[in-house]
Design an enzyme around this catalytic site. Sequence first.
Site, PDB file in Angstrom:
ATOM      1  N   HIS A  77       0.829  -1.222   0.000  1.00 49.76           N
ATOM      2  CA  HIS A  77       0.000   0.000   0.000  1.00 49.76           C
ATOM      3  C   HIS A  77       0.862   1.271   0.000  1.00 49.76           C
ATOM      4  O   HIS A  77       0.429   2.302   0.492  1.00 49.76           O
ATOM      5  CB  HIS A  77      -0.943   0.047   1.207  1.00 49.76           C
ATOM      6  CG  HIS A  77      -1.660  -1.236   1.464  1.00 49.76           C
ATOM      7  ND1 HIS A  77      -2.875  -1.542   0.909  1.00 49.76           N
ATOM      8  CD2 HIS A  77      -1.298  -2.322   2.201  1.00 49.76           C
ATOM      9  CE1 HIS A  77      -3.255  -2.751   1.310  1.00 49.76           C
ATOM     10  NE2 HIS A  77      -2.314  -3.252   2.086  1.00 49.76           N
ATOM     11  N   SER A 108      15.122  21.194 -16.061  1.00 49.67           N
ATOM     12  CA  SER A 108      13.938  21.998 -16.339  1.00 49.67           C
ATOM     13  C   SER A 108      14.376  23.287 -17.019  1.00 49.67           C
ATOM     14  O   SER A 108      15.416  23.853 -16.683  1.00 49.67           O
ATOM     15  CB  SER A 108      13.211  22.321 -15.032  1.00 49.67           C
ATOM     16  OG  SER A 108      12.395  23.471 -15.205  1.00 49.67           O
ATOM     17  N   LYS A 151      16.114  21.488 -10.847  1.00 51.95           N
ATOM     18  CA  LYS A 151      15.459  20.227 -11.192  1.00 51.95           C
ATOM     19  C   LYS A 151      16.366  19.236 -11.913  1.00 51.95           C
ATOM     20  O   LYS A 151      17.212  19.599 -12.708  1.00 51.95           O
ATOM     21  CB  LYS A 151      14.243  20.495 -12.094  1.00 51.95           C
ATOM     22  CG  LYS A 151      13.094  21.192 -11.410  1.00 51.95           C
ATOM     23  CD  LYS A 151      12.438  20.352 -10.322  1.00 51.95           C
ATOM     24  CE  LYS A 151      11.670  19.179 -10.865  1.00 51.95           C
ATOM     25  NZ  LYS A 151      10.413  19.582 -11.533  1.00 51.95           N
ATOM     26  N   GLU A 186       9.894   8.094 -16.931  1.00 55.85           N
ATOM     27  CA  GLU A 186       8.524   8.539 -17.216  1.00 55.85           C
ATOM     28  C   GLU A 186       8.082   8.150 -18.627  1.00 55.85           C
ATOM     29  O   GLU A 186       6.927   7.783 -18.843  1.00 55.85           O
ATOM     30  CB  GLU A 186       8.424  10.061 -17.045  1.00 55.85           C
ATOM     31  CG  GLU A 186       8.498  10.482 -15.592  1.00 55.85           C
ATOM     32  CD  GLU A 186       8.579  12.003 -15.443  1.00 55.85           C
ATOM     33  OE1 GLU A 186       7.818  12.541 -14.649  1.00 55.85           O
ATOM     34  OE2 GLU A 186       9.403  12.633 -16.129  1.00 55.85           O
TER      35      GLU A 186
END
Length: 468
Positions: A166, A287, A293, A300
Amino acid sequence: MTARRRRTAVSSKAWAGRFVEPTAPIVERFTTSLPVDRALYPYDVAGSVAHVRGLVRAKLLTRREGTRLVRGLGRVLRELDAGAFRFRKKDEDIHMAIERRLTELVGPLGGKLHTGRSRNDQVATDLRLWLRAECAATDTALAGLQRALRRVATRHATALLPGYTHLQRAQPVLLAHHLLAYHEMLARDRGRFRDGQARADELPLGAGALAGAGFAIDRAYVARLLGFRRPTANSLDAVGDRDAAAEFLAAAAITAVHLSRLAEELVLWSSEEFGFVELPDAFATGSSMMPQKKNPDVAELVRGRTGRVVGALVALLTTLKGLPLAYNRDLQEDKAILFDAAATLRSALDVLAAMLPALRFSTGRMARAADGLLLATDVADLLVERQGIPFRQAHEIVGALVRHCLATGTGLRDVDAGELRRISPRLTPDLVRQLTPARSVARRTVVGGTAPVTVRRALARAARQDVR
Ligand code: ARG
């Protein structure tokens, strides 16, 4: 229009005989498959060479004719390999393009190539040959990712990691154990591609358009030439069936889902919240606005492209579901779907295999995250083992201990003797003092467990299996 002029108007098509008017250009553009199926050319040539030999064996071609056709096909293949092949606007698909060029090279004899054959059994054959090669390449890519997983697991043989259920910290596990979980998934994936291939190991050629070739071609002989176990048993099925493609895509979709889960974990682990892993610069992106970043775009995109692969399976099955036997032009769509999914999957496998060994794991932070209340189950296990308490009762005692720890902000190991006695007389300081994540994993020597000895054995077994 005279009959002669009508003929010339449409004669560039192999099937023009029964037509009077030429195809509308918009229809040519709409129906062409050449931009996609040109990837089939090596298989189309191989299939044609085998077909020629089948025709020679059936005495439908003389040896000399056979030799000239095979030579001509060799030349066409070399032109295609070299990128020197000149496609024509009127080439509907790769099959017609190759036959057209062959006829330019060998003259009217080229017109004999298609004896006893239809593009329906031809394209079904090409596709199976393509699938066989793609399965082999996919297997190599899968094995490459498995090797990368083993490498990282071996390098971090004792690194601890909080295991989750979980997405809540549950129990300590070894990082190697976690990585080997993916190794197992990929082993099953390889099995699925293999199984599909075993079922697809039949030659469609000789099925003709749908009813079977009208000549006594020895299909078993042609099958052997092309490395198939046997010819397909039913001509209607042979030309209308795309199970091999569907099974490939099913295996690909499941594999993509596995990669997506791994990618998702890399996204999580590389976040500041987890901080378990640092992405190498070469595999991250920045970024354009936020200078601090470092983004996990590779993971992804692996995760994101899963949609394309799963979608391909659904797209093909949906294409097939309403088709009456046997061939329907709808089937032409199989290739765009299949080629895209296969390329997408393979690139995802390759990039993950390259990236994994370059990851820097923050093993200290992972070990700290694997400590604390994650050891509660071990307290219960020790109560069972040392004091013979039924597990349910032990669970309740430890529940009270955890409640105390949470309320007071005390660590499991730091609860003092009086407090322990108050929670339960069965709880003793020596029992909680010895808790460590390392001891927790070491207890789990069951088959498939996360104990270091067990994981070492699993790694060795994985290495042996991979070379298959
Ligand atoms: N380009 C076609 C395909 O990929 C070849 C088969 C054409 N057959 C036909 N009857 N039109 O399916």
